[in-house]
Design an enzyme around this catalytic site. Structure first.
Site, mmCIF file in Angstrom:
data_model
loop_
_atom_site.group_PDB
_atom_site.id
_atom_site.type_symbol
_atom_site.label_atom_id
_atom_site.label_comp_id
_atom_site.label_asym_id
_atom_site.label_seq_id
_atom_site.Cartn_x
_atom_site.Cartn_y
_atom_site.Cartn_z
ATOM 1 N N SER A 201 0.819 -1.218 0.000
ATOM 2 C CA SER A 201 0.000 0.000 0.000
ATOM 3 C C SER A 201 0.852 1.268 0.000
ATOM 4 O O SER A 201 2.014 1.261 0.412
ATOM 5 C CB SER A 201 -0.915 0.021 1.220
ATOM 6 O OG SER A 201 -1.699 -1.143 1.273
HETATM 7 N N1 SAH Z 1 -1.053 -4.972 3.833
HETATM 8 C C1 SAH Z 1 -0.265 -5.263 2.642
HETATM 9 C C2 SAH Z 1 -0.959 -4.880 1.356
HETATM 10 C C3 SAH Z 1 -1.910 -5.903 1.014
HETATM 11 S S1 SAH Z 1 -2.473 -6.105 -0.646
HETATM 12 C C4 SAH Z 1 1.093 -4.624 2.705
HETATM 13 O O1 SAH Z 1 1.368 -3.867 3.638
HETATM 14 O O2 SAH Z 1 1.918 -4.921 1.831
HETATM 15 C C5 SAH Z 1 -3.839 -7.154 -0.211
HETATM 16 C C6 SAH Z 1 -3.468 -8.564 0.190
HETATM 17 O O3 SAH Z 1 -4.677 -9.173 0.644
HETATM 18 C C7 SAH Z 1 -2.933 -9.414 -0.923
HETATM 19 O O4 SAH Z 1 -1.696 -9.959 -0.580
HETATM 20 C C8 SAH Z 1 -4.001 -10.501 -1.096
HETATM 21 O O5 SAH Z 1 -3.471 -11.759 -1.468
HETATM 22 C C9 SAH Z 1 -4.632 -10.549 0.281
HETATM 23 N N2 SAH Z 1 -5.990 -11.086 0.346
HETATM 24 C C10 SAH Z 1 -6.974 -10.958 -0.567
HETATM 25 N N3 SAH Z 1 -8.098 -11.595 -0.149
HETATM 26 C C11 SAH Z 1 -7.824 -12.123 1.067
HETATM 27 C C12 SAH Z 1 -8.569 -12.893 2.008
HETATM 28 N N4 SAH Z 1 -9.839 -13.250 1.773
HETATM 29 N N5 SAH Z 1 -7.967 -13.251 3.168
HETATM 30 C C13 SAH Z 1 -6.666 -12.907 3.414
HETATM 31 N N6 SAH Z 1 -5.913 -12.185 2.547
HETATM 32 C C14 SAH Z 1 -6.471 -11.784 1.392
#
Ligand code: SAH
Length: 224
Positions: free
Chosen positions: A68
């Protein structure tokens, strides 16, 4: 790198003007800014993007996911009002950057990543960098992590079509849930929910945002 990091912190303070009225705060919390200063973002981006690690924008990571934007990380962290004794749940570990920031501010972070490869990579990263108070598992974050509930705060870093009811159930009284809601193409809103003393949920709209979608089993639940 040092100069780039200072510029990133400055860009976050500058972007804060967009949320001054909704947060009622002139600037992000000093502890949150100190955590952003402390955590080496270059360790959380793919090696070919290290030079861009301190730009105030989201960057692509593995498996088509993203790390992010630093301003959004600062904002979401600030909205959680993290306290040193808190136990926080994060949904969407991704690169692990947001969890690393939280780990500097609270006692314990539980983080769920649905892509097992990403979760494995992040566990190794946390070991290498010495982040001992973060536990990562691979599962569908829609269901939360009931074994350690209730939480002092929950942060979701992927956009959900609606607020998952299991996450609300896993919030303590007076705890907050920060979550982007909406379809990517339709625009998403960052929401801040708070469970009041009587267990009622008060929701506030914070800002228009763009997150990758929450995947997993929630679609089934929408149809039920
Ligand atoms: N917080 C992260 C950014 C996340 S991007 C950082 O600091 O880098 C969003 C992430 O959510 C992705 O890696 C994706 O694989 C995950 N994601 C999507 N759906 C999800 C779910 N149902 N449960 C857990 N993770 C999920």
């Amino acid at each position: 790198m040092l100069q780039a990091k200072l510029q990133m912190l400055e860009a976050i303070r500058s972007d804060w003007r967009y949320v001054r009225s909704v947060t009622g705060k002139e600037a992000p919390d000093a502890r949150v800014m100190a955590a952003l200063d402390e955590v080496p973002r270059e360790e959380f981006v793919p090696s070919h993007l290290r030079g861009a690690a301190y730009e105030n924008r989201a960057l692509p990571i593995e498996d088509g996911q993203t790390i992010s934007q630093p301003f959004i990380v600062a904002l979401m962290t600030d909205l959680l009002v993290p306290e040193p004794d808190d136990v926080i749940l994060e949904i969407g570990t991704g690169s692990g950057y947001q969890a690393a920031i939280l780990s500097r501010l609270v006692k314990k972070v539980y983080s769920i990543e649905i892509v097992a490869d990403l979760a494995d990579r992040v566990v190794r990263r946390f070991e290498r960098l010495g982040y001992g108070n973060i536990e990562v598992r691979s599962s569908d974050g829609y269901e939360g992590w009931p074994e350690h509930a209730p939480y002092d705060g929950i942060i979701v870093t992927a956009a959900a079509p609606h607020v998952p009811p299991p996450l609300i159930a896993q919030l303590k009284i007076r705890a907050r849930l920060v979550i982007p809601v909406g379809a990517f193409s339709m625009g998403q809103e960052l929401l801040m929910l708070e469970k009041d003393d009587s267990g009622e949920i008060v929701t506030r709209d914070v800002l228009g945002v763009a997150f990758v979608p929450l995947t997993g089993g929630y679609g089934k639940k929408t149809e039920e």
